[in-house]
Design an enzyme around this catalytic site. Structure first.
Site, PDB file in Angstrom:
ATOM      1  N   SER A  43       6.655   2.084  -6.874  1.00 59.14           N
ATOM      2  CA  SER A  43       6.138   0.767  -7.226  1.00 59.14           C
ATOM      3  C   SER A  43       7.266  -0.258  -7.217  1.00 59.14           C
ATOM      4  O   SER A  43       8.418   0.056  -7.534  1.00 59.14           O
ATOM      5  CB  SER A  43       5.489   0.813  -8.611  1.00 59.14           C
ATOM      6  OG  SER A  43       5.220  -0.488  -9.091  1.00 59.14           O
TER       7      SER A  43
ATOM      8  N   CYS B 109      -3.972  -8.412  -5.345  1.00 58.18           N
ATOM      9  CA  CYS B 109      -3.156  -7.221  -5.580  1.00 58.18           C
ATOM     10  C   CYS B 109      -2.371  -6.806  -4.330  1.00 58.18           C
ATOM     11  O   CYS B 109      -2.552  -7.356  -3.242  1.00 58.18           O
ATOM     12  CB  CYS B 109      -4.044  -6.087  -6.077  1.00 58.18           C
ATOM     13  SG  CYS B 109      -3.144  -4.742  -6.888  1.00 58.18           S
ATOM     14  N   ASP B 110      -1.532  -5.796  -4.502  1.00 60.08           N
ATOM     15  CA  ASP B 110      -0.452  -5.460  -3.574  1.00 60.08           C
ATOM     16  C   ASP B 110      -0.822  -5.439  -2.090  1.00 60.08           C
ATOM     17  O   ASP B 110      -0.071  -5.920  -1.245  1.00 60.08           O
ATOM     18  CB  ASP B 110       0.110  -4.077  -3.918  1.00 60.08           C
ATOM     19  CG  ASP B 110       0.757  -4.030  -5.284  1.00 60.08           C
ATOM     20  OD1 ASP B 110       0.451  -4.898  -6.111  1.00 60.08           O
ATOM     21  OD2 ASP B 110       1.550  -3.123  -5.531  1.00 60.08           O
ATOM     22  N   LYS B 111      -1.936  -4.816  -1.743  1.00 60.32           N
ATOM     23  CA  LYS B 111      -2.212  -4.566  -0.328  1.00 60.32           C
ATOM     24  C   LYS B 111      -2.960  -5.708   0.356  1.00 60.32           C
ATOM     25  O   LYS B 111      -3.057  -5.729   1.584  1.00 60.32           O
ATOM     26  CB  LYS B 111      -3.031  -3.268  -0.178  1.00 60.32           C
ATOM     27  CG  LYS B 111      -2.390  -2.050  -0.813  1.00 60.32           C
ATOM     28  CD  LYS B 111      -0.984  -1.796  -0.296  1.00 60.32           C
ATOM     29  CE  LYS B 111      -0.296  -0.653  -1.006  1.00 60.32           C
ATOM     30  NZ  LYS B 111       0.107  -0.964  -2.401  1.00 60.32           N
TER      31      LYS B 111
ATOM     32  N   CYS C 212       0.132  -7.990 -11.437  1.00 59.16           N
ATOM     33  CA  CYS C 212       1.197  -7.638 -12.380  1.00 59.16           C
ATOM     34  C   CYS C 212       2.280  -8.709 -12.396  1.00 59.16           C
ATOM     35  O   CYS C 212       2.651  -9.263 -11.355  1.00 59.16           O
ATOM     36  CB  CYS C 212       1.807  -6.295 -12.008  1.00 59.16           C
ATOM     37  SG  CYS C 212       0.628  -4.940 -12.058  1.00 59.16           S
TER      38      CYS C 212
END
Length: 554
Positions: free
Chosen positions: A469, A120-122, A192
């Site tokens: 986002s 995920c993103d981080k 995502c």
């Protein structure tokens, strides 16, 4: 001499040997490279649910290659799970928590290298930050994107779910219908599926040279991913013997390559902050904001993946992925940069023979002649701000409207639900930056998604000193610097002020006189905010400005 091989007879050697013998290490193992497998596994989120199996495969591969693996687990933040508490303030600070977690475990144990399982993103930026800080051989392994499913006769993924909430207040969707969408929005593990922050940072990790070439983007749990897992497991052992460390890879020229790719793919606006943070941890004398500003003038949009356009992330993977984008930029990028493969960018690109130009356009025939991301400046953003211009319609690149001011994303959402947001408004969400939150308020991006669901994202602009986002669409400006909590001009915008956003000429201004703005700034008094004791209070005291990547004080 491996740094993990401590002096025989010393206290540290004796007690470590005792523990590791109990764990089953052989005499030969003590002489082999000791490698951290950074596993951000969690059963809280579908982003991470497959990482334990991947970790096992990585450990097996390292053993076959002659290394000794040690699994190290860190916090595992998910923008769609750990966003519920305190308006999502924990999300950005979790990145730096991961970095310090890795330092404690890897440097404390004097391990020889690490392979980082990024999801995920981080996690991808955190893993690169840790690699840059510790400067031991490091490989990033992006662990893939998820897929959606069929809801009735329509295909639905997490992006659709994210944006559909706003349709409820407008009466275009019922809660039951949204519930049906949530039942099928994710059908596989992974991040995502759009050009959000996770896929952007996976691609930029490859552009920086920190992954094996050809890996990003990649479908989670695919045979291709497991092939890369095996290759990465072998390669990290070789890198340790070669003493190939991140600071040999993460040069100024490598960051220029990454910025070119970010602009070409219309990547997440959060890539600015994360690239700045990785560069800061590598102790490079480079201002990433200025790199964006310089390169944007010669960049265009080559990829049209959601939310920029109709294409899907799997289309980009099949068309050539990050390597395909770099191939189309071959005459502009620095080809002599070293990568974790042990080869240069140019040597890696020679392996790619064909790019699907229906998906990855050439610079001579781009989707848009302007780049996907732009840096804005003006009296509201003297140190810069960023916008994903490619997510706004081409006829909405200039917008002038009236300020509606909120110090909370939740308050903005309430105003939208009550009909208080109207076409022509510029919604200002401030006190949402790293210091002002503290930690960026994720509810700002929730408001934007709701605005899109309500069908108003082309008629209402949103500006914030926080973040939105990478999946958000519309006329958006984020990471306005300095942030309001630092006394930036956004702090003194008043309800009803006229604000002008010019994505073409890269300007953002409040339409008042210089004298009036200066008077307001002189009268400004910082907002007193009670922050409960804990990680967020610590973070608020030590986090640096956005143009330094919002890293923690040294």
């Amino acid at each position: 001499m491996l740094r993990s091989n401590l002096k025989p007879g010393s206290t540290s050697w004796a007690v470590r040997r005792t523990q590791w013998k109990f764990l089953g290490l052989s005499e030969e193992d003590f002489e082999r490279p000791k490698i951290a497998v950074i596993n951000t596994s969690s059963t809280l989120s579908s982003c991470y649910i497959h990482l334990d199996d991947i970790s096992e495969k990585v450990q097996e591969g390292i053993r076959r290659a002659g290394g000794v693996p040690f699994e190290i687990r860190t916090t595992a933040p998910s923008d769609f799970i750990t966003n519920a508490g305190r308006e999502g303030r924990y999300i950005l600070p979790s990145r730096d928590l991961i970095v310090n977690d890795i330092e404690v475990m890897v440097e404390g144990a004097l391990l020889d290298g690490m392979i980082c399982l990024s999801s995920c993103d981080k996690t991808a930026p955190a893993h690169m930050m840790a690699g840059a800080r510790l400067n031991i051989p490091t490989i990033i392994v992006p662990c893939g994107y998820n897929k959606g499913g069929m809801c009735g006769k329509a295909f639905v993924d997490i992006d659709d779910v994210f944006e559909s909430v706003g349709k409820i207040s407008k009466g275009d969707l019922s809660v039951d219908q949204l519930t049906d969408m949530t039942n099928v929005g994710i059908t596989t593990p992974g991040v995502c599926a759009g050009m959000g922050t996770a896929n952007t940072m996976h691609i930029l990790a490859e552009a920086l040279g920190m992954t094996l070439p050809g890996i990003a983007p990649i479908a989670a749990n695919s045979p291709k991913l497991y092939e890369f897992i095996e290759r990465s497991s072998r390669r990290i052992v070789e890198m340790i013997h070669e003493e190939l460390t991140p600071r040999r890879i993460l040069t100024v020229e490598a960051f220029e390559n990454a910025v070119r790719v970010a602009l070409a793919i219309g990547g997440s606006v959060n890539s600015l902050r994360h690239l700045s943070a990785v560069a800061a941890e590598a102790e490079l004398d480079v201002n990433i904001v200025q790199v964006f500003e310089r390169i944007v003038e010669e960049s265009s949009l080559l990829v049209n993946v959601r939310p920029n356009g109709p294409d899907h992330i799997e289309d980009l993977e099949q068309a050539g992925g990050a390597m395909g984008v770099m191939k189309q930029l071959e005459d502009k990028i620095n080809q002599g940069i070293l990568t974790v493969s042990g080869r240069t960018v140019g040597e890696n690109l020679q392996e790619l023979k064909e790019v699907d130009e229906k998906i990855i356009r050439s610079s001579n025939d781009p989707w848009r002649k302007t780049s996907g991301l732009v840096i804005l400046r003006g009296n509201l953003a003297p140190e810069g701000a960023i916008s994903k211009a490619s997510s706004a319609p081409e006829d909405k690149q200039f917008f002038e409207g009236t300020a509606k001011v909120f110090n909370s994303g939740t308050k903005a959402i309430e105003a939208l639900e009550q009909g208080a947001i109207q076409p022509g408004d510029v919604v200002v969400i401030r006190e949402a930056g790293p210091k002002g939150g503290p930690g960026t308020l994720l509810t700002a991006s929730h408001f934007i998604a709701s605005l899109t669901g309500a069908g108003m994202n082309e008629e209402v602009a949103v500006i914030t000193d926080g973040q939105n986002s990478g999946l958000n669409r519309g006329i958006l400006v984020s990471q306005i610097m300095p942030e309001a909590a630092e006394g930036g001009p956004l702090a003194v915008v008043k309800e009803g002020d006229a604000i002008q956003i010019d994505l073409i000429n890269k300007k953002i201004n409040v339409l008042i006189s210089d004298e009036e703005l200066q008077n307001r700034l002189e009268e400004w008094v910082p907002t007193e905010k009670e922050v409960p004791r804990g990680w967020l209070k610590i973070y608020q005291k030590v986090v640096q400005s956005g143009n330094k990547g919002s890293i923690l004080l040294e």
